[in-house]
Design a protein around this motif. Structure first.
Motif: not given
Lengths: 118, 115
Positions: A25, A4, A75
């Motif tokens: 992410s 992350v 993400t």
């Protein structure tokens, strides 16, 4: 493990300005990301749960208009501290759980963002 | 509501000695339990987790933890401490039957390993 990425790692701003912190992410997808705030020598306080494609869920006592959360993709989640004041100075940490292990998987954490409001 | 208690603010241990960092929890359903470590000005790193199965869980850097249902505990252990283990350790719990998937953290225990 999964990665992350959190940016920026440090930011200094003037009182009254807004600051955006990004949480990505890098090698997995996350429908849910979590934003925590950590005061010096204290535990992590969950601020809000960021939900992809829908509104964030804020914990009691956290001002949603003060801490704007957007989760536009699987993400990326962003936290914007609006009209920042010195009391907003803190260490903000985001985390995410791999969608593939959304039930039992561990959270992966960003490196944190140190916000200092002058 | 779920909660986690770490009764010790700080644990001091000499290098080479065994270490234990205590954690107890409270959930209404079955617990998912986690240990994380944090170095200064950094995010949290995952060490280990208990979901189901064997009560003794082994994790990163030689750490292990034992799930004890009757005592509602999940203490973190290591047979031989290193100076580099000095950091802040967090225990966390999630209720497997909860409506949300929030992870609740304990207050943290600072581990200081003396050379």
């Amino acid at each position: 493990g999964a990665v992350v990425s959190q940016h920026p790692s440090r930011v200094i701003c003037k009182s009254g300005t807004s600051v955006k912190i990004e949480c990505r992410s890098l090698d997995f997808q996350a429908t849910t990301m979590f934003w925590y705030r950590q005061f010096p020598k204290q535990s992590l306080m969950l601020m809000a749960t960021s939900n992809e494609g829908s509104k964030a869920t804020y914990e009691q006592g956290v001002e949603k208009d003060k801490f704007l959360i957007n989760h536009a993709s699987l993400t990326l989640s962003t936290l914007t501290v609006t009209s920042a004041h010195p009391e907003d100075s803190s260490f903000y940490i985001c985390s995410a759980r791999d969608l593939a292990n959304h039930n039992t998987g561990e959270l992966f954490f960003g490196e944190g963002s140190r916000l200092t409001v002058l | 509501a779920q909660s986690v208690a770490q009764p010790e603010d700080q644990v001091n241990v000499a290098e080479g000695n065994p270490l234990t960092v205590k954690c107890t929890y409270s959930v209404s359903g079955n617990p998912y339990l986690f240990w994380y470590v944090q170095y200064p000005n950094r995010g949290l790193q995952f060490l280990l987790k208990y979901i189901t199965g064997d009560n003794l869980v082994k994790g990163s850097y030689g750490f292990e933890a034992e799930f004890n249902k009757s005592q509602t505990s999940f203490h973190l252990k290591k047979p031989s401490a290193l100076v580099s283990d000095s950091a802040l350790y967090f225990c966390a719990v999630r209720d497997s039957g909860g409506a949300t998937n929030k992870l609740i953290f304990g207050t943290g225990t600072l581990l200081a390993v003396q050379p």
